[in-house]
Design an enzyme around this catalytic site. Structure first.
Site, short mmCIF file in Angstrom:
data_model
loop_
_atom_site.label_atom_id
_atom_site.label_comp_id
_atom_site.label_asym_id
_atom_site.label_seq_id
_atom_site.Cartn_x
_atom_site.Cartn_y
_atom_site.Cartn_z
N GLU A 87 -27.06 -1.89 -10.90
CA GLU A 87 -28.26 -1.49 -11.09
C GLU A 87 -28.82 -0.22 -11.07
O GLU A 87 -29.82 0.10 -11.55
CB GLU A 87 -28.88 -2.15 -9.50
CG GLU A 87 -28.88 -3.52 -9.19
CD GLU A 87 -29.90 -4.41 -10.25
OE1 GLU A 87 -30.98 -4.14 -10.33
OE2 GLU A 87 -29.26 -5.22 -10.86
N SER A 487 -30.33 -49.99 39.85
CA SER A 487 -29.66 -49.71 40.91
C SER A 487 -29.07 -48.47 40.79
O SER A 487 -28.35 -47.93 41.75
CB SER A 487 -28.77 -50.68 41.12
OG SER A 487 -29.41 -52.18 41.38
#
Length: 822
Positions: A87, A487
């Site tokens: 770059e 229960s």
């Protein structure tokens, strides 16, 4: 002649001055509108939040931009060199603008424009000369608009950035911000996305590939455009060689390497933990907000144990499949024309992504003893379907279970030949046998369920499964489904009684009873068997899950005591004080029930269920933790032979520790002699309670060992009867047993911890009276300090009606009782 040359000089000077003044004016005006470059010093890019299991395994990632911020000092030098070569080779020597590159670009671009507009040639693209600093200026402070004004601003801002920040700071900004394709921002995110590696694990060829991406990441996709990607990578390696960053040997070795990527999926990572992860995401969003979740770079350490999570899903899905098979075959899920391109049609059908190794298939042919199936093709890396279809065989022996379902547990005739089940064109699911030679016929269960496993001492959720398939349904039945616990609520009723002076040997009348409700209707509670058993001890009431005596007990002590304890344990926020609640008539969640039972297991200490241990921000500072205990001595600068710091347990006591142990002991009896006998196969001390709601609509089992609490719920999403015998003991308890056998296989058989001062006294389980050691069926019952078994029998509720005679009537559904001590 001299006069003419003088005129030219004067004119040129005037033009030069005019241009200079004009340029100066433009620069001056542009400078007035430049963005604040100082904001780069406060740079906090959107960073993904990562969620990990308790052992560090990555569970999920959440982000708007898939980025991990990495300081420049932690980025490999060779990776920086790769980006500089690709770059901006003069990055460390220019002041923001590379005049050499600008001149070169102007010369080349002039040639390209001449070819394009004069010679009418096409091909070459214009080249740029933007430096890394200019790219930082554009990415952070400007737009991508291709205008002269923007380019001028870019150049000016770049020079200001160079004057304000060091080169390493600029490089850090650049390498963490840049987009590199596949949704990845920054080099660390890209490294994980393309190679599944951290930056320090990358080799030279992989670094060069990442540096090849900034110009046009989509054009260099490693799969779709592999040749183009290789060419670009090799060009970067060539630039690195020319610029002196690598040797010829390094270059030649890297050039020869294949471009091998491991494209890493984004999002949930751990198979079987999707429901847990989504619930964690919801909690984090609630704590910190959606924006911080997706951009704040949080690190979330959860409580999940990956091994236990896999065991939990295996146990639950196996239980659901077993029940579903016992209720018959519901038929094919679709039908397609096998004379056409059946593979393409199968590939278009949506399939949950978490049901592997199941495969969607279509029946290609049917014979008496087998069916040939075509399997749904998986797309290749290039997105295309394989040219050769995959087929398999389902033998009759692996489909004989598939008797037609006639509803309510009734089945059609036995399967004698394959045509009794399948026909050509049927779309069904199939699962390979262990050797892979044949396939089972399978179907997605209609029944659903959930499992929660928890550390009872801390509330840390070790495993959570919210249903058969998260891909099929995201509804999390562990935390979202409110169902009647049946229960399984009884231990809370009995704990309230024990806290009120009753003992495990207290005797309650199990006889018919009628309760006049507030609306005038009469409620007649019954036992599951439909029988009544006369005087029974509290222990027997829990072990055999007796309904009628539980209602009598709740009435005798007062339902408000049950309400108070149930709310303290977090089962309900505001329980209705009606006797039906003593049988689990109110709705709650599996998570709440498992948490409540954990408090019985840990001796009565208050805990809160938690899926998260701690959360850290992007800088590593802890911003949330589940453990709220304080430890001042833990922050010592150094060790000076001081004693280890102690963490004080200041948690609220919601259940008397003696009561907690008594209830635990009674629930051990549920496993040893009662409705949860299947848990005996675990081979370790286990306590727990089954639960079944009216008409077998919901089946529960919640239980625990000294250090592990587990709850399971099974039922339909739209509650309806599951069929006679579909109880907590038959459906939910076996799932808990299967899970515990896997989870505890390497653990010692630890007995439940009894608090000091308890006295174990031999009791006759039928009468509740003291017995002699060695008597038949004698039980060592735990009594609190100062408590003794009665010298003679006293039956609670005896005055409400005889065991065999007319029913007693209690007026008013909202009862408070007498609160007597027995």
């Amino acid at each position: 002649m001299l006069r003419f040359l003088g005129f030219l000089f004067t004119a040129g000077f005037i033009v030069f001055v005019g241009v200079a003044v004009g340029a100066g004016y433009i620069i001056l005006e542009t400078t007035k509108t430049l963005p604040e470059h100082e904001q780069l010093a406060r740079y906090e890019p959107p960073v993904m939040t990562r969620v990990h299991a308790g052992d560090g395994t990555l569970l999920a990632e959440y982000a708007k931009e898939r980025r991990l911020f990495v300081p420049v000092d932690a980025i490999p030098k060779q990776l920086i060199n790769a980006f500089i070569s690709a770059e901006d080779k003069n990055f460390y020597s220019h002041a923001g603008l590379d005049w050499e590159a600008l001149a070169r670009a102007a010369y080349v671009d002039t040639q390209i424009l001449f070819e394009r507009y004069v010679q009418k040639k096409k091909g070459r693209r214009l080249i740029g000369a933007s430096t890394i600093t200019q790219q930082v200026a554009k990415n952070f402070l400007l737009t991508n608009a291709p205008t002269v004004d923007r380019k001028l601003k870019e150049a000016l801002v770049a020079q200001r950035i160079e004057a304000t920040f060091t080169k390493n700071q600029i490089m850090e900004l650049y390498l963490n911000e840049i987009y590199l394709g596949m949704g990845a921002y920054g080099v660390a995110g890209a490294s994980l996305t393309y190679f599944g590696k951290s930056l320090t694990e990358l080799n030279l060829a992989e670094m060069a590939y990442l540096a090849a991406l900034p110009k046009a990441p989509n054009n260099y996709h490693p799969v779709n455009y592999k040749d183009r990607a290789l060419t670009r990578r090799n060009w970067v390696l060539e630039r690195m060689l020319v610029n002196g960053h690598i040797s010829k040997e390094q270059h030649d070795k890297a050039i020869k390497q294949e471009l091998t990527v491991t494209l890493r999926p984004f999002g949930a990572q751990l198979f079987a933990a999707e429901g847990f992860t989504e619930e964690t995401r919801r909690i984090v969003a609630q704590l910190f907000g959606e924006d911080r979740l997706y951009t704040g770079g949080l690190s979330v350490r959860t409580t999940l144990d990956p091994k236990l999570q896999i065991y939990a899903r295996r146990a639950l899905t196996s239980g659901l499949i077993k029940f579903d098979r016992n209720n018959g075959w519901r038929g094919a899920i679709g039908e397609i024309d096998v004379t056409a391109d059946w593979g393409a049609e199968l590939a278009e059908m949506k399939v949950p992504d978490d049901i592997a190794p199941w495969r969607l298939s279509v029946v290609l042919s049917v014979e008496a003893d087998m069916a040939t199936i075509g399997l749904r093709p998986e797309k290749l890396a290039d997105g295309k379907l394989p040219t050769e279809p995959e087929t398999g065989v389902i033998p009759l022996s692996l489909a004989k279970w598939a008797r037609k379902s006639k509803g309510k547990g009734k089945l059609g005739p036995k399967i004698k030949q394959m045509s009794d089940v399948l026909k050509v064109g049927d779309v069904v699911y199939a699962a390979a046998t262990r050797d892979g030679d044949q396939w089972h016929l399978v179907q997605m269960p209609a029944i659903e369920g959930a499992l929660v496993a928890m550390d009872p001492h801390s509330g840390r959720v070790l495993a959570l499964v919210g249903g058969f398939s998260y891909g099929k349904s995201q509804f999390n039945r562990a935390v979202q489904a409110k169902r009647q616990p049946g229960s399984s609520i009884k231990p809370i009723v009995y704990a309230a009684a024990l806290d009120s002076g009753y003992t495990p040997a207290s005797v309650v009348m199990d006889a018919p009873i009628e309760i006049e409700m507030s609306n005038g209707e009469i409620w007649k509670p019954k036992n599951y068997s439909g029988k009544f058993y006369g005087p029974s001890t509290l222990r027997l009431g829990i072990e055999r899950s007796r309904n009628v005596m539980t209602v009598r007990l709740a009435h005798d002590m007062g339902i408000n005591k049950v309400k108070t304890l149930a709310e303290k344990l977090g089962i309900y926020d505001n329980m209705k004080p009606v006797l039906a609640m003593s049988l689990g008539a109110g709705e709650t969640t599996l998570m709440r029930m498992t948490t409540a039972f954990s408090m019985l297991a840990n001796g009565g200490k208050k805990i809160d269920a938690s899926l998260i241990d701690r959360v850290q921000d992007r800088y590593g500072k802890t911003v949330y933790k589940h453990d709220q205990r304080e430890c001042d001595a833990c922050s010592a600068d150094s060790w000076q032979n001081q004693a280890e710091p102690e963490l004080l347990d200041v948690r609220e006591e919601v259940v008397n520790p003696y009561t907690a142990y008594q209830v635990t002991s009674m629930m051990e009896g549920v496993v040893q002699r009662g409705t949860g006998k299947v848990l005996r196969t675990v081979g370790k001390p286990v306590a727990g309670k089954t639960g079944t709601s009216n008409d077998e609509r919901d089946a529960w089992f919640v239980g625990f060992t000294p250090d592990l609490a587990v709850g399971v719920y099974i039922g339909f999403d739209r509650p309806k009867p599951m069929g006679k015998g579909a109880t907590g003991g038959e459906l939910a308890a076996p799932v808990v047993a299967d899970f515990m056998k896997l989870a505890l296989k390497d653990k010692a058989a630890t007995p439940f911890r009894a608090p000091a001062g308890l006295e174990l006294i031999p009791i006759d389980p039928k009468t509740g009276l003291r017995a002699a050691y060695g008597d038949e069926n004698v039980i060592l019952e735990a009594f609190k300090p100062g408590e003794k078994p009665p010298e003679e029998g006293y039956v609670i509720g005896e005055n409400l009606g005889p065991a065999s005679g007319s029913s007693a009537v209690i007026e008013g559904g909202l009862t408070t009782g007498t609160g007597g001590l027995y």
